[in-house]
Design a protein around this motif. Structure first.
Motif, mmCIF file in Angstrom:
data_model
loop_
_atom_site.group_PDB
_atom_site.id
_atom_site.type_symbol
_atom_site.label_atom_id
_atom_site.label_comp_id
_atom_site.label_asym_id
_atom_site.label_seq_id
_atom_site.Cartn_x
_atom_site.Cartn_y
_atom_site.Cartn_z
ATOM 1 N N ALA A 1 0.444 -1.264 -0.091
ATOM 2 C CA ALA A 1 -0.011 0.029 0.163
ATOM 3 C C ALA A 1 0.910 1.194 -0.238
ATOM 4 C CB ALA A 1 -1.035 0.208 1.565
ATOM 5 N N ALA A 2 2.145 1.360 0.499
ATOM 6 C CA ALA A 2 2.871 2.122 0.766
ATOM 7 C C ALA A 2 3.352 2.901 -0.558
ATOM 8 C CB ALA A 2 3.520 2.319 2.027
ATOM 9 N N GLY A 3 3.948 2.170 -1.275
ATOM 10 C CA GLY A 3 4.601 1.775 -2.724
ATOM 11 C C GLY A 3 3.360 2.281 -4.039
ATOM 12 N N LEU A 4 3.031 1.442 -3.477
ATOM 13 C CA LEU A 4 1.250 2.287 -4.560
ATOM 14 C C LEU A 4 0.911 3.457 -4.373
ATOM 15 C CD1 LEU A 4 -0.698 -1.324 -4.800
ATOM 16 C CD2 LEU A 4 -0.259 0.386 -6.800
ATOM 17 N N ALA A 5 0.836 4.148 -3.563
ATOM 18 C CA ALA A 5 0.512 5.375 -3.128
ATOM 19 C C ALA A 5 0.597 6.310 -3.681
ATOM 20 C CB ALA A 5 1.011 5.684 -1.166
ATOM 21 N N GLN A 6 2.103 6.309 -4.711
ATOM 22 C CA GLN A 6 3.012 7.219 -4.529
ATOM 23 C C GLN A 6 2.408 6.394 -6.331
ATOM 24 O OE1 GLN A 6 3.440 10.366 -4.189
ATOM 25 N NE2 GLN A 6 2.431 9.325 -2.119
ATOM 26 N N LEU A 7 2.330 5.640 -7.021
ATOM 27 C CA LEU A 7 2.308 5.555 -8.648
ATOM 28 C C LEU A 7 1.279 5.896 -9.922
ATOM 29 C CD1 LEU A 7 2.843 2.715 -9.900
ATOM 30 C CD2 LEU A 7 0.620 1.934 -9.611
ATOM 31 N N PRO A 8 0.980 6.448 -10.232
ATOM 32 C CA PRO A 8 -0.044 7.015 -11.135
ATOM 33 C C PRO A 8 -0.842 6.750 -11.469
ATOM 34 C CG PRO A 8 2.824 8.028 -11.361
ATOM 35 C CD PRO A 8 2.253 6.525 -10.694
ATOM 36 N N VAL A 9 -2.068 7.075 -11.588
ATOM 37 C CA VAL A 9 -3.673 6.477 -12.412
ATOM 38 C C VAL A 9 -3.625 7.575 -12.887
ATOM 39 C CG1 VAL A 9 -4.167 5.469 -10.011
ATOM 40 C CG2 VAL A 9 -4.885 7.605 -10.337
ATOM 41 N N SER A 10 -4.215 7.449 -13.655
ATOM 42 C CA SER A 10 -5.666 7.345 -14.895
ATOM 43 C C SER A 10 -7.159 6.453 -15.236
ATOM 44 C CB SER A 10 -4.946 7.616 -15.968
ATOM 45 O OG SER A 10 -4.486 7.008 -16.938
ATOM 46 N N PHE A 11 -8.063 7.539 -14.884
ATOM 47 C CA PHE A 11 -9.678 6.924 -15.655
ATOM 48 C C PHE A 11 -9.940 6.859 -17.184
ATOM 49 C CE2 PHE A 11 -9.085 8.569 -11.282
ATOM 50 C CZ PHE A 11 -8.913 7.375 -10.402
ATOM 51 N N GLU A 12 -10.397 5.988 -17.521
ATOM 52 C CA GLU A 12 -11.112 6.026 -18.561
ATOM 53 C C GLU A 12 -12.579 6.415 -18.347
ATOM 54 O OE1 GLU A 12 -9.961 3.807 -22.182
ATOM 55 O OE2 GLU A 12 -11.802 2.654 -22.371
ATOM 56 N N PHE A 13 -13.743 6.994 -19.507
ATOM 57 C CA PHE A 13 -15.003 7.546 -19.642
ATOM 58 C C PHE A 13 -15.642 6.936 -20.993
ATOM 59 C CE2 PHE A 13 -13.341 10.303 -16.240
ATOM 60 C CZ PHE A 13 -13.829 9.751 -15.037
ATOM 61 N N PHE A 14 -16.969 6.984 -20.739
ATOM 62 C CA PHE A 14 -17.212 6.989 -22.649
ATOM 63 C C PHE A 14 -18.648 8.385 -22.358
ATOM 64 C CE2 PHE A 14 -19.549 3.750 -20.140
ATOM 65 C CZ PHE A 14 -20.668 4.356 -20.230
ATOM 66 N N PRO A 15 -18.485 8.838 -23.821
ATOM 67 C CA PRO A 15 -19.016 9.788 -23.332
ATOM 68 C C PRO A 15 -20.867 9.621 -23.575
ATOM 69 C CG PRO A 15 -18.546 9.156 -25.901
ATOM 70 C CD PRO A 15 -18.010 8.553 -25.039
ATOM 71 N N PRO A 16 -21.503 10.651 -22.199
ATOM 72 C CA PRO A 16 -23.106 9.958 -22.365
ATOM 73 C C PRO A 16 -23.818 10.034 -23.427
ATOM 74 C CG PRO A 16 -21.854 11.919 -21.134
ATOM 75 C CD PRO A 16 -21.124 11.680 -21.594
ATOM 76 N N LYS A 17 -24.653 9.217 -23.366
ATOM 77 C CA LYS A 17 -25.740 9.550 -24.255
ATOM 78 C C LYS A 17 -26.848 10.796 -24.000
ATOM 79 C CE LYS A 17 -24.760 5.155 -26.558
ATOM 80 N NZ LYS A 17 -24.891 4.195 -26.601
ATOM 81 N N THR A 18 -27.067 10.782 -22.745
ATOM 82 C CA THR A 18 -27.894 11.537 -22.351
ATOM 83 C C THR A 18 -27.840 12.300 -21.254
ATOM 84 O OG1 THR A 18 -28.614 10.110 -20.471
ATOM 85 C CG2 THR A 18 -29.817 9.137 -22.979
ATOM 86 N N PRO A 19 -28.557 13.423 -21.058
ATOM 87 C CA PRO A 19 -29.005 14.676 -20.173
ATOM 88 C C PRO A 19 -28.447 14.145 -18.184
ATOM 89 C CG PRO A 19 -29.911 15.700 -21.531
ATOM 90 C CD PRO A 19 -29.829 13.773 -21.852
ATOM 91 N N GLU A 20 -29.320 12.896 -18.297
ATOM 92 C CA GLU A 20 -29.315 12.642 -17.078
ATOM 93 C C GLU A 20 -27.638 11.325 -16.808
ATOM 94 O OE1 GLU A 20 -33.108 13.572 -18.291
ATOM 95 O OE2 GLU A 20 -31.310 12.218 -19.322
ATOM 96 N N GLY A 21 -27.542 10.798 -17.997
ATOM 97 C CA GLY A 21 -25.982 10.055 -17.682
ATOM 98 C C GLY A 21 -24.964 11.655 -17.860
#
Length: 295
Positions: free
Chosen positions: A8-28
């Motif tokens: 956990a200590a080693g992972l604390a500095q590991l860079p992360v990124s996130f992928e999303f897809f474009p929503p199709k509705t205003p609610e999304g």
């Protein structure tokens, strides 16, 4: 299965990124804004937004990218070239540059069903070379990598050579298709290094929250689900909570193996959800922080 204190200590500095897809509705779209705010607490290096077959989601992709930038986080637009012309790509690059986009995920992509091949680009390497020729180093370019071999590749060697062509055309880094066998990732990295390819290869991580969804995605994209994982998931039947708990254990251990083996970062396929990804980050020791990463 909990992450050890040292992991956990080693992972604390590991860079992360996130992928999303474009929503199709205003609610999304409204829901995705809430999801992003929750994930920004983990200070992602960037957030990427997918691009539909033949550019079918271009408007939604660019709109979501624009929102992410306005929220103070670096955004990477997926950018596919199949069916595109040099003129259309040149115009889209100008649009993205004017928006303040600094990162692209350059892909060959797929044509919508019923369309012929067309276009002026055959491979992702052609797109990478064109972007470099047109824009120099204005964009940080990520490309796709397939530790378990692209489903349309003629052979593992042909797939590795296709990856090499993308890197030699000017890619800065690669993001892999998701996988659940760490050995496949390490073997791919080793083989690419033997070819002299030194760009970072970031593992793509898919949380497990639904066995039917995972089976469907994996069958479509060629990602292997190890037999023992498939059988355990099938054994849970409709017990969603057991599936999620098991999936959290499996993917946490995978991330620990990747970190211990020297993976440069982790890229999470969120499916526009935050709960499972946050649970993974908590298990890995990536604690919340008050502000998103700066652009």
């Amino acid at each position: 299965m909990s992450a050890s204190t040292s992991s956990a200590a080693g992972l604390a500095q590991l860079p992360v990124s996130f992928e999303f897809f474009p929503p199709k509705t205003p609610e999304g779209a409204a829901k995705l804004r809430t999801v992003r705010q929750a994930l920004y607490s983990r200070r992602p290096e960037f957030c990427s937004v997918t691009y539909g077959a033949g550019g079918s989601t271009q408007e939604g992709t660019f709109a979501t990218v624009r929102e992410i930038l306005s929220e103070g986080c670096s955004a990477a637009s997926h950018f596919s070239c199949i069916g595109a012309t040099r003129a259309s790509v040149r115009e889209q690059l100008a649009t993205l540059k004017a928006m303040g986009v600094k990162r692209l995920v350059a892909l060959r992509g797929d044509l919508p069903s019923g369309y012929g091949a067309g276009g002026e680009f055959q491979y992702a390497s052609d797109l990478v070379a064109f972007i470099r020729a047109e824009t120099g180093h204005d964009f940080h370019i990520e490309v796709a990598a397939y530790p378990e071999v692209h489903p349309q590749a003629r052979s593992p060697e042909a797939d590795l050579q296709a990856y090499a062509a993308k890197v030699r055309a000017g890619a800065d880094a690669a993001i892999t298709q998701y996988f659940y066998n760490a050995d496949a990732y390490f073997r791919f990295v080793d083989e690419s290094r033997k070819l002299g390819l030194q760009v970072p290869v970031v593992p793509g991580i898919m949380p497990i929250t639904s066995s039917t969804q995972l089976m469907r995605f994996s069958d479509a994209c060629g990602a292997e689900i190890p037999r023992w994982i498939r059988l355990r998931l099938q054994g849970f039947g409709d017990d969603v909570e057991s599936i999620k708990a098991f999936g959290l254990d499996v993917v946490t251990r995978l991330c620990e193996q990747l970190r211990q083996g020297g993976a440069p970062a982790l890229h999470f396929y969120t499916m526009n959800q935050s709960v499972s990804t946050l649970a993974l980050l908590d298990r890995l020791g990536l604690v919340a922080d008050a502000a998103p990463a700066a652009r």
